[in-house]
Design a protein around this motif. Structure first.
Motif, PDB file in Angstrom:
ATOM      1  N   THR A   1       0.813  -1.213   0.000  1.00 27.57           N
ATOM      2  CA  THR A   1       0.000   0.000   0.000  1.00 27.57           C
ATOM      3  C   THR A   1       0.851   1.269   0.000  1.00 27.57           C
ATOM      4  OG1 THR A   1      -0.109  -0.135   2.422  1.00 27.57           O
ATOM      5  CG2 THR A   1      -1.931  -1.120   1.162  1.00 27.57           C
ATOM      6  N   GLU A   2       2.173   1.121   0.177  1.00 30.65           N
ATOM      7  CA  GLU A   2       3.059   2.281   0.256  1.00 30.65           C
ATOM      8  C   GLU A   2       3.786   2.568  -1.045  1.00 30.65           C
ATOM      9  OE1 GLU A   2       4.466   2.352   4.873  1.00 30.65           O
ATOM     10  OE2 GLU A   2       5.315   0.755   3.627  1.00 30.65           O
ATOM     11  N   THR A   3       3.599   1.737  -2.042  1.00 32.53           N
ATOM     12  CA  THR A   3       4.244   1.959  -3.336  1.00 32.53           C
ATOM     13  C   THR A   3       3.203   1.873  -4.445  1.00 32.53           C
ATOM     14  OG1 THR A   3       4.770  -0.386  -3.615  1.00 32.53           O
ATOM     15  CG2 THR A   3       6.441   0.991  -2.564  1.00 32.53           C
ATOM     16  N   ARG A   4       3.535   2.451  -5.578  1.00 28.29           N
ATOM     17  CA  ARG A   4       2.673   2.353  -6.766  1.00 28.29           C
ATOM     18  C   ARG A   4       3.090   1.102  -7.537  1.00 28.29           C
ATOM     19  NH1 ARG A   4       0.810   7.201  -9.168  1.00 28.29           N
ATOM     20  NH2 ARG A   4       0.589   5.953 -11.050  1.00 28.29           N
ATOM     21  N   THR A   5       2.414  -0.003  -7.254  1.00 31.02           N
ATOM     22  CA  THR A   5       2.775  -1.275  -7.872  1.00 31.02           C
ATOM     23  C   THR A   5       2.721  -1.189  -9.384  1.00 31.02           C
ATOM     24  OG1 THR A   5       1.955  -2.473  -5.941  1.00 31.02           O
ATOM     25  CG2 THR A   5       2.253  -3.737  -7.968  1.00 31.02           C
ATOM     26  N   ASP A   6       1.700  -0.508  -9.916  1.00 33.64           N
ATOM     27  CA  ASP A   6       1.574  -0.401 -11.368  1.00 33.64           C
ATOM     28  C   ASP A   6       2.768   0.323 -11.972  1.00 33.64           C
ATOM     29  OD1 ASP A   6       0.745   1.967 -10.055  1.00 33.64           O
ATOM     30  OD2 ASP A   6      -0.400   2.615 -11.820  1.00 33.64           O
ATOM     31  N   ARG A   7       3.241   1.347 -11.283  1.00 34.16           N
ATOM     32  CA  ARG A   7       4.401   2.097 -11.771  1.00 34.16           C
ATOM     33  C   ARG A   7       5.648   1.211 -11.773  1.00 34.16           C
ATOM     34  NH1 ARG A   7       4.969   7.242  -8.528  1.00 34.16           N
ATOM     35  NH2 ARG A   7       3.948   8.317 -10.260  1.00 34.16           N
ATOM     36  N   ARG A   8       5.844   0.461 -10.708  1.00 31.93           N
ATOM     37  CA  ARG A   8       7.025  -0.385 -10.601  1.00 31.93           C
ATOM     38  C   ARG A   8       7.002  -1.505 -11.641  1.00 31.93           C
ATOM     39  NH1 ARG A   8      10.360   0.290  -6.583  1.00 31.93           N
ATOM     40  NH2 ARG A   8      11.086  -1.867  -6.719  1.00 31.93           N
ATOM     41  N   LEU A   9       5.859  -2.149 -11.792  1.00 31.65           N
ATOM     42  CA  LEU A   9       5.768  -3.251 -12.750  1.00 31.65           C
ATOM     43  C   LEU A   9       5.923  -2.748 -14.181  1.00 31.65           C
ATOM     44  CD1 LEU A   9       2.939  -5.432 -11.163  1.00 31.65           C
ATOM     45  CD2 LEU A   9       5.423  -5.682 -10.966  1.00 31.65           C
ATOM     46  N   ARG A  10       5.387  -1.560 -14.444  1.00 36.66           N
ATOM     47  CA  ARG A  10       5.524  -0.970 -15.783  1.00 36.66           C
ATOM     48  C   ARG A  10       6.990  -0.727 -16.130  1.00 36.66           C
ATOM     49  NH1 ARG A  10       5.250   4.440 -16.198  1.00 36.66           N
ATOM     50  NH2 ARG A  10       3.787   4.587 -14.459  1.00 36.66           N
ATOM     51  N   ARG A  11       7.806  -0.476 -15.101  1.00 33.45           N
ATOM     52  CA  ARG A  11       9.220  -0.201 -15.316  1.00 33.45           C
ATOM     53  C   ARG A  11      10.094  -1.435 -15.140  1.00 33.45           C
ATOM     54  NH1 ARG A  11      10.886   4.815 -15.557  1.00 33.45           N
ATOM     55  NH2 ARG A  11       9.289   6.434 -15.644  1.00 33.45           N
ATOM     56  N   GLY A  12       9.465  -2.589 -14.964  1.00 29.24           N
ATOM     57  CA  GLY A  12      10.228  -3.822 -14.841  1.00 29.24           C
ATOM     58  C   GLY A  12      10.920  -3.987 -13.510  1.00 29.24           C
ATOM     59  N   LEU A  13      10.442  -3.296 -12.480  1.00 32.46           N
ATOM     60  CA  LEU A  13      11.034  -3.388 -11.153  1.00 32.46           C
ATOM     61  C   LEU A  13      10.312  -4.440 -10.322  1.00 32.46           C
ATOM     62  CD1 LEU A  13      11.330   0.438 -10.377  1.00 32.46           C
ATOM     63  CD2 LEU A  13      13.091  -1.057 -11.326  1.00 32.46           C
ATOM     64  N   ALA A  14      10.957  -4.898  -9.267  1.00 30.18           N
ATOM     65  CA  ALA A  14      10.308  -5.815  -8.331  1.00 30.18           C
ATOM     66  C   ALA A  14       9.116  -5.115  -7.693  1.00 30.18           C
ATOM     67  CB  ALA A  14      11.296  -6.253  -7.261  1.00 30.18           C
ATOM     68  N   GLU A  15       8.156  -5.904  -7.226  1.00 30.24           N
ATOM     69  CA  GLU A  15       6.945  -5.316  -6.660  1.00 30.24           C
ATOM     70  C   GLU A  15       7.258  -4.376  -5.499  1.00 30.24           C
ATOM     71  OE1 GLU A  15       2.512  -6.746  -5.116  1.00 30.24           O
ATOM     72  OE2 GLU A  15       4.127  -8.195  -5.369  1.00 30.24           O
ATOM     73  N   LEU A  16       8.222  -4.758  -4.659  1.00 26.02           N
ATOM     74  CA  LEU A  16       8.630  -3.941  -3.527  1.00 26.02           C
ATOM     75  C   LEU A  16      10.162  -3.884  -3.469  1.00 26.02           C
ATOM     76  CD1 LEU A  16       6.245  -5.261  -0.719  1.00 26.02           C
ATOM     77  CD2 LEU A  16       6.191  -2.976  -1.738  1.00 26.02           C
ATOM     78  N   PRO A  17      10.727  -2.723  -3.149  1.00 23.41           N
ATOM     79  CA  PRO A  17      12.180  -2.657  -2.975  1.00 23.41           C
ATOM     80  C   PRO A  17      12.560  -3.075  -1.564  1.00 23.41           C
ATOM     81  CG  PRO A  17      11.251  -0.470  -2.724  1.00 23.41           C
ATOM     82  CD  PRO A  17      10.098  -1.383  -3.052  1.00 23.41           C
ATOM     83  N   PRO A  18      13.695  -3.735  -1.386  1.00 23.73           N
ATOM     84  CA  PRO A  18      14.153  -4.040  -0.031  1.00 23.73           C
ATOM     85  C   PRO A  18      14.726  -2.798   0.638  1.00 23.73           C
ATOM     86  CG  PRO A  18      15.775  -4.767  -1.621  1.00 23.73           C
ATOM     87  CD  PRO A  18      14.600  -4.268  -2.419  1.00 23.73           C
ATOM     88  N   ILE A  19      14.746  -2.819   1.971  1.00 26.93           N
ATOM     89  CA  ILE A  19      15.442  -1.800   2.746  1.00 26.93           C
ATOM     90  C   ILE A  19      16.855  -2.305   3.013  1.00 26.93           C
ATOM     91  CG2 ILE A  19      15.492  -0.462   4.881  1.00 26.93           C
ATOM     92  CD1 ILE A  19      13.065   0.244   3.335  1.00 26.93           C
ATOM     93  N   ALA A  20      17.867  -1.505   2.700  1.00 25.87           N
ATOM     94  CA  ALA A  20      19.255  -1.827   3.027  1.00 25.87           C
ATOM     95  C   ALA A  20      19.682  -0.903   4.161  1.00 25.87           C
ATOM     96  CB  ALA A  20      20.156  -1.650   1.818  1.00 25.87           C
ATOM     97  N   VAL A  21      19.974  -1.481   5.308  1.00 22.52           N
ATOM     98  CA  VAL A  21      20.300  -0.712   6.514  1.00 22.52           C
ATOM     99  C   VAL A  21      21.807  -0.747   6.751  1.00 22.52           C
ATOM    100  CG1 VAL A  21      19.778  -0.351   8.940  1.00 22.52           C
ATOM    101  CG2 VAL A  21      18.103  -1.460   7.475  1.00 22.52           C
ATOM    102  N   VAL A  22      22.402   0.425   6.902  1.00 18.17           N
ATOM    103  CA  VAL A  22      23.833   0.526   7.160  1.00 18.17           C
ATOM    104  C   VAL A  22      24.062   0.665   8.666  1.00 18.17           C
ATOM    105  CG1 VAL A  22      25.911   1.894   6.781  1.00 18.17           C
ATOM    106  CG2 VAL A  22      24.285   1.546   4.909  1.00 18.17           C
ATOM    107  N   THR A  23      24.804  -0.255   9.233  1.00 15.16           N
ATOM    108  CA  THR A  23      25.085  -0.253  10.659  1.00 15.16           C
ATOM    109  C   THR A  23      26.467  -0.837  10.908  1.00 15.16           C
ATOM    110  OG1 THR A  23      24.438  -1.239  12.785  1.00 15.16           O
ATOM    111  CG2 THR A  23      23.667  -2.365  10.788  1.00 15.16           C
ATOM    112  N   PRO A  24      27.499  -0.005  11.027  1.00 18.96           N
ATOM    113  CA  PRO A  24      28.866  -0.520  11.155  1.00 18.96           C
ATOM    114  C   PRO A  24      29.058  -1.522  12.294  1.00 18.96           C
ATOM    115  CG  PRO A  24      28.917   1.828  10.699  1.00 18.96           C
ATOM    116  CD  PRO A  24      27.478   1.473  10.940  1.00 18.96           C
TER     117      PRO A  24
END
Length: 252
Positions: free
Chosen positions: A94-117
């Motif tokens: 519900t937080e992303t535009r699935t139609d926009r992402r799929l139209r651009r060939g992207l995964a349905e949801l992007p992962p979160i990459a957390v930086v923590t040394p």
């Protein structure tokens, strides 16, 4: 929302609809390396938070640009301090535009990459317990092996990038290996400073809120100054209800 720059042929502000907004903020085509966009909001007098949270500076137009950054990205990159303080969890459909992402060939949801040394993300963080996509935890060899193992057991994709200190080049290389080249960095200041120092920022999306927050609050970049400031080129300026949405790209 109106576009002030680049100016229209007649010189008057141009109304920006969703299609034009997507075109303005899209990533370059055919990327052969990670391309980093950084998003920040600041008050007119330079504050990066109100009561400890950036949401106090935001408005509807800024939130729209922020959401668009996630819609167009392969991965959302964020420092653990910001993720903790802002209550991050995995992105929802519900937080992303699935139609926009799929139209651009992207995964349905992007992962979160957390930086923590120091690998400080607890295994029961909502980033791991409330997500549809496993997070990527980017840490260093100086972190405790037991902490890395605990996060791996909890479902995280743990990446070691650097020995005693975080190596942002190695961090982006790890994202590249996973096919994640459209990188949307949402802070915080220390991570942004590390990316600036390594000359890895391709685009800065900076919203200036029509607020005065007073002194005592930090800058959008942490760490020390760079020997030579990085040159940026103004790519676009949008305005809405007193907010300015500035977009700068890597200069020559």
């Amino acid at each position: 929302m109106h576009r002030l720059w680049p100016p229209s042929p007649g010189g008057s502000p141009t109304v920006v609809d969703d299609t034009a907004l997507e075109r303005l903020y899209d990533y370059p085509d055919d990327l052969d390396r990670p391309w980093v966009q950084v998003n920040f909001v600041t008050s007119a007098d330079g504050a990066v938070a109100v009561d400890g949270h950036s949401a106090g500076l935001s408005g509807p137009a800024d939130k729209k640009v922020f959401a668009l950054g996630r819609d167009l990205a392969d991965v959302v990159l964020v420092g653990w301090g910001t993720a903790r303080d802002e209550g991050y969890r995995g992105l929802k459909r519900t937080e992303t535009r699935t139609d926009r992402r799929l139209r651009r060939g992207l995964a349905e949801l992007p992962p979160i990459a957390v930086v923590t040394p120091r690998c400080s993300v607890p295994p029961d963080s909502p980033l791991l317990t409330d997500t549809a996509v496993p997070p990527i935890v980017i840490t260093t060899g100086a972190s405790a092996a037991a902490d890395r193992a605990a996060l791996t057991a909890a479902g995280a994709d743990v990446v070691v990038a650097g020995g005693r200190e975080l190596d942002p080049v190695a961090a982006l290389a790890a994202l590249d290996e996973r096919g994640l080249r459209r990188v949307c960095c949402e802070g915080g200041p220390r991570l942004f400073g590390d990316l600036v120092a390594a000359d890895l920022v391709d685009q800065l999306c900076l919203t200036v809120a029509p607020l005065l927050a007073g002194g005592g609050i930090g800058r959008i970049t942490g760490g020390g100054p760079v020997p030579v400031p990085r040159r940026l080129a103004l790519a676009s300026v949008l305005s809405d209800d007193g907010f300015l949405m500035l977009r700068y790209r890597r200069g020559d």
